[in-house]
Design a protein around this motif. Structure first.
Motif, PDB file in Angstrom:
ATOM      1  N   ASP A 256     -34.609 -10.208  27.213  1.00 30.57           N
ATOM      2  CA  ASP A 256     -34.353 -10.517  25.812  1.00 30.57           C
ATOM      3  C   ASP A 256     -35.025 -11.814  25.389  1.00 30.57           C
ATOM      4  N   ARG A 356     -37.919  -6.220  20.981  1.00 29.59           N
ATOM      5  CA  ARG A 356     -36.668  -6.460  21.693  1.00 29.59           C
ATOM      6  C   ARG A 356     -36.805  -5.854  23.070  1.00 29.59           C
ATOM      7  N   ALA A 357     -36.842  -6.683  24.017  1.00 34.21           N
ATOM      8  CA  ALA A 357     -37.016  -6.143  25.363  1.00 34.21           C
ATOM      9  C   ALA A 357     -35.661  -5.945  26.007  1.00 34.21           C
ATOM     10  N   GLY A 358     -35.627  -5.335  27.151  1.00 36.88           N
ATOM     11  CA  GLY A 358     -34.364  -5.111  27.838  1.00 36.88           C
ATOM     12  C   GLY A 358     -34.604  -4.286  29.069  1.00 36.88           C
ATOM     13  N   ILE A 359     -33.551  -4.056  29.783  1.00 34.65           N
ATOM     14  CA  ILE A 359     -33.685  -3.199  30.958  1.00 34.65           C
ATOM     15  C   ILE A 359     -33.919  -1.781  30.489  1.00 34.65           C
ATOM     16  N   ARG A 360     -34.626  -1.033  31.279  1.00 39.80           N
ATOM     17  CA  ARG A 360     -34.861   0.356  30.900  1.00 39.80           C
ATOM     18  C   ARG A 360     -34.725   1.262  32.101  1.00 39.80           C
ATOM     19  N   THR A 361     -34.087   2.387  31.915  1.00 34.29           N
ATOM     20  CA  THR A 361     -34.111   3.345  33.025  1.00 34.29           C
ATOM     21  C   THR A 361     -35.452   4.026  32.994  1.00 34.29           C
ATOM     22  N   GLN A 362     -35.875   4.453  34.127  1.00 31.29           N
ATOM     23  CA  GLN A 362     -37.179   5.057  34.267  1.00 31.29           C
ATOM     24  C   GLN A 362     -37.107   6.294  35.116  1.00 31.29           C
TER      25      GLN A 362
ATOM     26  N   LEU B 248     -28.141  10.171  29.687  1.00 33.27           N
ATOM     27  CA  LEU B 248     -28.950   9.072  30.230  1.00 33.27           C
ATOM     28  C   LEU B 248     -30.217   9.619  30.882  1.00 33.27           C
ATOM     29  N   ILE B 275     -21.956   1.452  30.836  1.00 32.81           N
ATOM     30  CA  ILE B 275     -23.366   1.078  30.765  1.00 32.81           C
ATOM     31  C   ILE B 275     -24.065   1.520  29.474  1.00 32.81           C
ATOM     32  N   ARG B 278     -24.934  -0.765  26.678  1.00 33.00           N
ATOM     33  CA  ARG B 278     -25.663  -1.974  27.066  1.00 33.00           C
ATOM     34  C   ARG B 278     -27.092  -1.635  27.425  1.00 33.00           C
ATOM     35  N   ILE B 279     -27.461  -0.435  27.121  1.00 34.77           N
ATOM     36  CA  ILE B 279     -28.798   0.033  27.443  1.00 34.77           C
ATOM     37  C   ILE B 279     -29.509   0.361  26.146  1.00 34.77           C
ATOM     38  N   GLY B 358     -38.861   3.778  29.138  1.00 36.40           N
ATOM     39  CA  GLY B 358     -37.599   4.149  29.762  1.00 36.40           C
ATOM     40  C   GLY B 358     -36.463   3.554  28.988  1.00 36.40           C
ATOM     41  N   ILE B 359     -35.273   3.847  29.429  1.00 34.94           N
ATOM     42  CA  ILE B 359     -34.126   3.246  28.784  1.00 34.94           C
ATOM     43  C   ILE B 359     -34.078   1.770  29.155  1.00 34.94           C
ATOM     44  N   ARG B 360     -33.573   0.974  28.287  1.00 37.44           N
ATOM     45  CA  ARG B 360     -33.459  -0.445  28.592  1.00 37.44           C
ATOM     46  C   ARG B 360     -32.120  -0.974  28.150  1.00 37.44           C
ATOM     47  N   THR B 361     -31.507  -1.777  28.985  1.00 38.16           N
ATOM     48  CA  THR B 361     -30.308  -2.435  28.474  1.00 38.16           C
ATOM     49  C   THR B 361     -30.750  -3.569  27.598  1.00 38.16           C
ATOM     50  N   GLN B 362     -29.910  -3.904  26.675  1.00 34.31           N
ATOM     51  CA  GLN B 362     -30.255  -4.916  25.704  1.00 34.31           C
ATOM     52  C   GLN B 362     -29.090  -5.846  25.487  1.00 34.31           C
ATOM     53  N   ARG B 363     -29.404  -7.053  25.111  1.00 32.56           N
ATOM     54  CA  ARG B 363     -28.350  -7.922  24.621  1.00 32.56           C
ATOM     55  C   ARG B 363     -28.168  -7.568  23.164  1.00 32.56           C
ATOM     56  N   VAL B 364     -27.161  -6.862  22.869  1.00 36.52           N
ATOM     57  CA  VAL B 364     -26.958  -6.466  21.486  1.00 36.52           C
ATOM     58  C   VAL B 364     -25.492  -6.586  21.136  1.00 36.52           C
ATOM     59  N   GLU B 365     -25.234  -6.447  19.864  1.00 32.64           N
ATOM     60  CA  GLU B 365     -23.876  -6.476  19.403  1.00 32.64           C
ATOM     61  C   GLU B 365     -23.213  -5.215  19.917  1.00 32.64           C
ATOM     62  N   HIS B 366     -22.377  -5.325  20.877  1.00 36.87           N
ATOM     63  CA  HIS B 366     -21.648  -4.135  21.266  1.00 36.87           C
ATOM     64  C   HIS B 366     -20.167  -4.448  21.333  1.00 36.87           C
TER      65      HIS B 366
END
Lengths: 378, 378
Positions: A256, A356-362, B248, B275, B278-279, B358-366
């Motif tokens: 982030d 907006r970067a973040g973790i991503r499943t792959q 997912l 999870i 947060r993704i 891919g999917i990514r977790t993000q720092r977001v309003e959750h």
DNA sequence: CTGAAAGCGCTTACAG
DNA sequence: CTGAAAGCGCTTACAG
């Protein structure tokens, strides 16, 4: 039972034998008794049985919480073994509270458990006294120490974190921070920190007090800690987390802020939760076979029940899974922020184009073992 | 107990009363008895107690598997309530096998459970016969049907998926596919599919047989199914998944193929696993308060134990959590591949520059509820 | 191979 | 308020 005996025209002793020592009863009578029992929908009463035989066929297990994949898995393995061996499982959760743990032990003892599995060592001494006094075989699971006074089945937390520290140091990192879960009443976390410090010290690295963040084992605390760490004047090039949850939070916050993982920052976790190998960047972490811990504990306890073989300790390995969140620091000297203006806590601008970067499943080559057995839900 | 009585110079009847009906014993004697019990480390034997009182203070719970956040959470809530009320929890897993479920019911009955909580309805009728015959209060958890012959505490799976379908249809999607977990021996999944079909039908959309993919509830099956779905000539603009795991997997495969979520493709899940919020992209899914289901079930059963109030059904809501994986289809007409050359199953080239998406977790309003209570692990 | 009987450790009317 | 005694539903030496 008396009715079954009457219907089958035998004594209650014979009814009992049919279900407990069938070899001692002739086939014809066995059949008669079984038919009578079925006709009356008779199921032997465990209380009577337990009282007379002094065996309850109840096993106990106490874990900190079920809200955790790893403990749930242990229970899963244990339950299967117990079920196969005619034991039912009494489950208790201590919520990481030694006093509550003792309560659970007492309640279970009162229920007549024959054996008990406990996670970790953090129980009042009285808990173990009670068990010994009554000759109840027990085993500590998850953690393993060679010098433990109790039989234990698990892995060496200290050695595991020593290994992580060694690995990070060997990569060339000089400045290293850590994000950990609470240490109180948790021998495993204490051991992890010891192993970590030991490994760092061996590599000539000191873990400074301000670089150790301890708090709730949540993604949020991981994220918050990372932000704090990266806002400091001299940034670390690697962060070792006490578990995967914390690491996931740290990674997401780091991405982030625009940091490149692993080039700007290496991050490690612990547990190898199902999700972490399916998320990009895939987390470097350690895996412990918790299902196997549960199974082994179950087997040992079943064998020990009723005065069998004493419980034997087993040490399992924790496997380091090197994935995409670790690498040598960017520069040989260590690319700390100190090399830059160093005083700008707002130096958090994204270095990549991603808004907006973040973790991503792959979709990546990952360990498929988990998927071999068809999972179904819910 | 006899020894305690002797030490305290009272009868065993008095010892018993001190612990079960203290109001009936004078203070001075109570104290003497308690001291004697403590001195001898005496804990009442549950088998004797159960036999004499006809109460075991044991509650049973049978779930499909612990390898699932949602069931583990139910057990967690239930266990807490039982512990507070002096009940110990006997846990069984059916592994989605009705026959194994019946075994567990019988084993628990033999152990003398006073009450029982079961997930779902998929047990042989005999299981319920046994419970009724013995007058054991029981409750089905997780699923809820108004016309169920059993008391149940949970949500209406059919209505929940009807709601998802309605929402997707309201967005303007015309071509919709689905990825589901196995339906056999799972009334909840059956209900979900019914609700889905009902909602789609109401919106004039048909779920074609080739657009319904059923298999293991894993991320991998979700991904595999998505690839198959998107390789078809006429691609859907939305995919409704039977749960979050499948969703997912589908999302990760879709991003991998270069599809833009939600613009090219909307995807929904079910469960709201920790999870998924947060993704990135955050999953649109439905949340059910499983901790509360467990607690309610525990409370109802405690009250019903020993011939108390009959168990009452409770319906909980499943909340739709609209997040980032759903939107109207790109074009009003629905941007199906049929609008393109339509015949190119290899039309999977990335549309964005990301080498590997891919999917990514993000720092977001959750939703932060989860983090309010400090979680600790492992 | 089968049965009569004692007894497992408690609770609970019943009596005082 | 307290005690003597029956009994909860089984198992297990012991005897045959």
């Amino acid at each position: 039972m008396a009715e079954v005996a009457r219907l089958a025209q035998v004594s209650t002793a014979t009814v009992s034998r049919v279900f407990n020592e069938p070899a001692k009863v002739s086939d014809s009578i066995q059949q008669r008794v079984r038919e009578a029992a079925a006709a009356l929908h008779w199921i032997p009463n465990a209380a009577g049985r337990a009282l007379a035989s002094r065996r309850s066929h109840i096993a106990g297990a106490i874990i900190p919480t079920l809200d955790n994949e790893i403990f749930a898995r242990q229970i899963s393995g244990m339950q299967a073994v117990f079920a196969e061996n005619g034991f039912t499982l009494l489950l208790g959760c201590s919520n990481y509270d030694p006093a509550e743990g003792l309560n659970q032990v007492q309640a279970m003892l009162a229920q007549g458990i024959e054996v008990l599995a406990l996670v970790g060592e953090n129980y009042p001494p009285q808990a173990f006294d009670l068990l010994r006094q009554r000759g109840i075989p027990y085993v500590l699971t998850y953690g393993f120490r060679h010098d433990s006074p109790h039989p234990c089945i698990g892995f060496d937390n200290r050695a595991a974190f020593r290994q992580i520290a060694d690995y990070i140091v060997s990569l060339g990192h000089k400045r290293i921070a850590a994000i950990f879960q609470p240490v109180d009443a948790n021998d495993r976390v204490v051991a992890r920190l010891e192993g970590l410090r030991e490994g760092l010290a061996a590599g000539g690295v000191t873990l400074r007090a301000t670089d150790l963040h301890i708090g709730p084992s949540s993604m949020d605390f991981g994220a918050e800690s990372l932000r704090r760490i990266m806002a400091s004047k001299t940034r670390p090039t690697a962060i070792i987390c006490g578990n995967d949850n914390l690491a996931l939070g740290a990674i997401s916050a780091a991405l982030d802020l625009g940091f490149d993982i692993p080039n700007d920052l290496s991050i490690t976790g612990f547990d190898d939760l199902a999700i972490v190998s399916r998320i990009a960047p895939q987390l470097t972490t350690m895996r412990v076979d918790n299902l196997e811990i549960g199974r082994l504990a179950g087997q040992q306890l079943v064998q020990a029940a009723g005065g069998g073989v004493p419980v034997q300790s087993h040490e399992l390995r924790a496997d380091l899974r090197l994935r995409a969140t670790t690498s040598p620091p960017r520069s040989a000297a260590g690319a700390t922020a100190a090399a830059g203006d160093g005083n700008d806590a707002d130096d958090h601008k994204p270095r990549h184009q991603q808004p907006r970067a973040g973790i991503r499943t792959q979709r990546v080559e990952h360990d498929l073992q988990e998927d071999k057995k068809q999972r179904r839900a819910p």
